[in-house]
Design a protein around this motif. Structure first.
Motif, PDB file in Angstrom:
ATOM      1  N   ASP A 111       3.653   1.591  -1.532  1.00  0.00           N
ATOM      2  CA  ASP A 111       4.276   1.550  -2.940  1.00  0.00           C
ATOM      3  C   ASP A 111       3.197   2.102  -3.679  1.00  0.00           C
ATOM      4  O   ASP A 111       3.276   3.174  -4.490  1.00  0.00           O
ATOM      5  CB  ASP A 111       4.766   0.405  -3.166  1.00  0.00           C
ATOM      6  CG  ASP A 111       5.381   0.644  -4.663  1.00  0.00           C
ATOM      7  OD1 ASP A 111       6.430   0.920  -4.883  1.00  0.00           O
ATOM      8  OD2 ASP A 111       4.519   0.138  -5.748  1.00  0.00           O
ATOM      9  N   VAL A 112       1.867   1.822  -3.425  1.00  0.00           N
ATOM     10  CA  VAL A 112       0.795   2.278  -4.272  1.00  0.00           C
ATOM     11  C   VAL A 112       0.542   3.792  -3.996  1.00  0.00           C
ATOM     12  O   VAL A 112       0.413   4.634  -5.056  1.00  0.00           O
ATOM     13  CB  VAL A 112      -0.468   1.778  -4.205  1.00  0.00           C
ATOM     14  CG1 VAL A 112      -1.729   2.270  -4.641  1.00  0.00           C
ATOM     15  CG2 VAL A 112      -0.145   0.095  -4.613  1.00  0.00           C
TER      16      VAL A 112
ATOM     17  N   LEU B  27       0.777  -1.301  -0.009  1.00  0.00           N
ATOM     18  CA  LEU B  27       0.055  -0.164   0.034  1.00  0.00           C
ATOM     19  C   LEU B  27       0.643   1.327   0.114  1.00  0.00           C
ATOM     20  O   LEU B  27       0.735   2.322  -0.745  1.00  0.00           O
ATOM     21  CB  LEU B  27      -0.987  -0.081   1.160  1.00  0.00           C
ATOM     22  CG  LEU B  27      -2.294  -0.894   1.023  1.00  0.00           C
ATOM     23  CD1 LEU B  27      -3.136  -0.836   2.361  1.00  0.00           C
ATOM     24  CD2 LEU B  27      -3.248  -0.410  -0.202  1.00  0.00           C
TER      25      LEU B  27
ATOM     26  N   HIS C 193       1.205   6.561  -6.840  1.00  0.00           N
ATOM     27  CA  HIS C 193      -0.357   7.009  -7.315  1.00  0.00           C
ATOM     28  C   HIS C 193      -0.931   8.028  -6.775  1.00  0.00           C
ATOM     29  O   HIS C 193      -2.314   8.294  -7.306  1.00  0.00           O
ATOM     30  CB  HIS C 193      -1.255   5.721  -7.768  1.00  0.00           C
ATOM     31  CG  HIS C 193      -0.242   4.846  -8.645  1.00  0.00           C
ATOM     32  ND1 HIS C 193      -0.207   4.985 -10.139  1.00  0.00           N
ATOM     33  CD2 HIS C 193       0.367   3.508  -8.231  1.00  0.00           C
ATOM     34  CE1 HIS C 193       0.465   4.069 -10.376  1.00  0.00           C
ATOM     35  NE2 HIS C 193       0.930   3.210  -9.573  1.00  0.00           N
TER      36      HIS C 193
ATOM     37  N   TRP D 289      -3.610  -1.778  -9.439  1.00  0.00           N
ATOM     38  CA  TRP D 289      -2.990  -3.094  -9.136  1.00  0.00           C
ATOM     39  C   TRP D 289      -2.302  -3.769  -9.952  1.00  0.00           C
ATOM     40  O   TRP D 289      -1.000  -4.461  -9.499  1.00  0.00           O
ATOM     41  CB  TRP D 289      -4.316  -4.136  -8.590  1.00  0.00           C
ATOM     42  CG  TRP D 289      -5.057  -3.602  -7.218  1.00  0.00           C
ATOM     43  CD1 TRP D 289      -6.342  -3.352  -7.506  1.00  0.00           C
ATOM     44  CD2 TRP D 289      -4.605  -3.309  -6.032  1.00  0.00           C
ATOM     45  NE1 TRP D 289      -6.942  -2.919  -6.144  1.00  0.00           N
ATOM     46  CE2 TRP D 289      -5.908  -2.647  -5.403  1.00  0.00           C
ATOM     47  CE3 TRP D 289      -3.440  -3.435  -5.292  1.00  0.00           C
ATOM     48  CZ2 TRP D 289      -5.869  -2.334  -3.876  1.00  0.00           C
ATOM     49  CZ3 TRP D 289      -3.564  -2.964  -3.941  1.00  0.00           C
ATOM     50  CH2 TRP D 289      -4.510  -2.461  -3.328  1.00  0.00           C
TER      51      TRP D 289
ATOM     52  N   HIS E 102      -0.189  -3.052 -11.933  1.00  0.00           N
ATOM     53  CA  HIS E 102       1.152  -2.386 -12.266  1.00  0.00           C
ATOM     54  C   HIS E 102       1.986  -2.421 -10.646  1.00  0.00           C
ATOM     55  O   HIS E 102       3.110  -1.839 -10.851  1.00  0.00           O
ATOM     56  CB  HIS E 102       0.999  -0.659 -12.472  1.00  0.00           C
ATOM     57  CG  HIS E 102       0.164  -0.720 -13.718  1.00  0.00           C
ATOM     58  ND1 HIS E 102       0.568  -0.973 -14.884  1.00  0.00           N
ATOM     59  CD2 HIS E 102      -1.071  -0.031 -13.918  1.00  0.00           C
ATOM     60  CE1 HIS E 102      -0.385  -0.749 -15.828  1.00  0.00           C
ATOM     61  NE2 HIS E 102      -1.445  -0.047 -15.352  1.00  0.00           N
ATOM     62  N   VAL E 103       1.584  -2.965  -9.780  1.00  0.00           N
ATOM     63  CA  VAL E 103       2.379  -2.967  -8.474  1.00  0.00           C
ATOM     64  C   VAL E 103       3.331  -3.918  -8.995  1.00  0.00           C
ATOM     65  O   VAL E 103       3.092  -5.105  -9.333  1.00  0.00           O
ATOM     66  CB  VAL E 103       1.341  -3.730  -7.597  1.00  0.00           C
ATOM     67  CG1 VAL E 103       2.388  -4.122  -6.168  1.00  0.00           C
ATOM     68  CG2 VAL E 103       0.524  -2.571  -6.932  1.00  0.00           C
TER      69      VAL E 103
ATOM     70  N   VAL F   2      -7.859   1.384  -8.584  1.00  0.00           N
ATOM     71  CA  VAL F   2      -6.513   1.257  -7.963  1.00  0.00           C
ATOM     72  C   VAL F   2      -5.592   0.524  -9.063  1.00  0.00           C
ATOM     73  O   VAL F   2      -5.870  -0.347  -9.522  1.00  0.00           O
ATOM     74  CB  VAL F   2      -6.314   0.474  -6.446  1.00  0.00           C
ATOM     75  CG1 VAL F   2      -4.863   0.573  -6.171  1.00  0.00           C
ATOM     76  CG2 VAL F   2      -7.364   1.142  -5.786  1.00  0.00           C
TER      77      VAL F   2
ATOM     78  N   ARG G 125      -7.389   8.578  -3.210  1.00  0.00           N
ATOM     79  CA  ARG G 125      -7.551   7.235  -3.979  1.00  0.00           C
ATOM     80  C   ARG G 125      -9.171   6.938  -4.154  1.00  0.00           C
ATOM     81  O   ARG G 125      -9.728   6.327  -4.856  1.00  0.00           O
ATOM     82  CB  ARG G 125      -7.309   6.035  -3.129  1.00  0.00           C
ATOM     83  CG  ARG G 125      -5.788   5.846  -3.155  1.00  0.00           C
ATOM     84  CD  ARG G 125      -4.736   5.611  -4.325  1.00  0.00           C
ATOM     85  NE  ARG G 125      -5.579   5.148  -5.567  1.00  0.00           N
ATOM     86  CZ  ARG G 125      -5.271   5.695  -6.745  1.00  0.00           C
ATOM     87  NH1 ARG G 125      -4.693   6.375  -7.165  1.00  0.00           N
ATOM     88  NH2 ARG G 125      -6.138   5.109  -7.749  1.00  0.00           N
TER      89      ARG G 125
END
Length: 361
Positions: free
Chosen positions: A296-297, A294, A301, A312, A314-315, A310, A305
């Motif tokens: 990192d997200v 989370l 980004h 996801w 690209h994680v 989201v 949110r």
């Protein structure tokens, strides 16, 4: 942490911290999350803002979890994390999806985490159908064909029974259901003898009635050769060893860890071991990895949110148990890490505080 600004980025954390929830699991989940938050903040937080956990106890209650999601959304959390119990996580996921709030589920495994595919919900734990098929393969490899399940009424246990039956039946296995809402723990032995079962799986709550069932079967001379198993992982919890001692050893369960931890996993394990004053369970690693993903997200980004999809797919994050990426797995409605490492382990009869690997998925 003077280098961080005062306005925090908040993540809502859901965990069972009181009974009837598996409070040991909740404590380990939270310990992993809190350690990751400290490390994120030591590394400049989220764009210079501190990351903060806002914790709510779900106590294994779906209604309590849904209300907590509403409350946390009102407090302006950027995302939701956690939960251990599948039925509870399902309620939280439905509410989070309806509110447009991202939810990364740490530990719950029920395949249908949401009714419809959604871009807001993702999961780290393997789907039940994946893990429990591996467990069924372990039973077959160990020569078990007549398998009794001591089960309580619940969507999760019914789903587990169905997965086992569907996997075992074409391979010559039979699943015998024992309804623990009608049977006393002391009556399980007679049923096992009557049905000629060679294995008994505990699809029941912890510590009641799992612990009394184990004690009863262990004391029954007719059942000296029977395998007791617990795919849902009750023996992983420290309380299991405390309550059952040697009786709790040799009971295989699913564990979402690699055979050997890499450098990050080993470092996190060492810190968690010191903080918990016991061996960290795989649930603690799930907690750590959840916050790491989370963070990192949110860094990549943004923290606003609500209402947006989201990213996801690209994680790409290095977790304690390997590289974490999310994809759409067949039959799974949430974005899924496919798959975390899975093995079947038990407590070593020669030293019940030590774990042995019995089968690798």
């Amino acid at each position: 942490m003077s280098h961080l600004s005062t306005s925090s980025v908040r993540i809502g954390a859901l965990a069972p911290l009181t009974r009837p929830g598996w409070a040991d699991a909740g404590r380990h989940l939270l310990a992993g999350m809190e350690l990751a938050v400290r490390e994120v903040n030591d590394a400049d937080g989220i764009g210079g803002r501190p990351l903060e956990l806002v914790v709510r106890d779900t106590a294994a209650d779906p209604h309590k979890a849904a209300a907590a999601v509403d409350e946390l959304a009102g407090l302006g959390v950027a995302a939701l994390a956690g939960e251990y119990h599948s039925v509870v996580a399902r309620a939280a996921a439905a509410r989070a999806d309806a509110l447009g709030l991202p939810f990364l589920c740490s530990s719950a495994v029920l395949d249908a985490l949401t009714d419809q595919p959604t871009d807001r919900v993702a999961r780290l734990a393997p789907a039940q159908s994946h893990g429990w098929r591996i467990y069924a393969d372990f039973l077959l490899a160990a020569g078990h064909r007549r398998i009794a399940v001591a089960a309580q009424p619940s969507v999760y246990w019914a789903s587990g029974t169905r997965i086992l039956r569907d996997h075992l039946a074409p391979r010559g296995g039979t699943v015998i259901e024992l309804d623990m809402s009608a049977l006393a723990p002391e009556a399980v032995g007679d049923e096992l003898v009557d049905h000629g079962a060679t294995a008994l799986l505990l699809l029941v709550g912890h510590p009641e009635p799992a612990v009394p069932i184990v004690r009863s079967v262990r004391r029954d001379q007719r059942l000296a050769e029977i395998l007791i198993g617990a795919p849902a992982g009750q023996p992983e919890l420290p309380e299991w060893g405390t309550l059952l001692g040697g009786d709790g050893a040799g009971i295989p369960f699913l564990r979402y860890l690699p055979e050997h931890l890499g450098p990050l996993g080993a470092r996190v394990a060492k810190t968690l071991r010191e903080e918990l004053a016991q061996e960290p369970s795989f649930v603690a690693f799930e907690g750590y990895d959840t916050v790491t993903v989370l963070a990192d997200v949110l860094r990549a980004h943004g923290t606003d949110r609500a209402g947006t999809a989201v990213p996801w797919p690209h994680v790409a994050v290095e977790g304690t148990r390997g590289p974490i990426r999310f994809s759409r797995a067949p039959g799974i409605s949430a974005w899924q890490w496919a798959w975390p490492p899975v093995h079947v382990a038990d407590r070593d009869p020669a030293a019940a505080d030590r774990f042995r690997i019995r089968h690798v998925g």
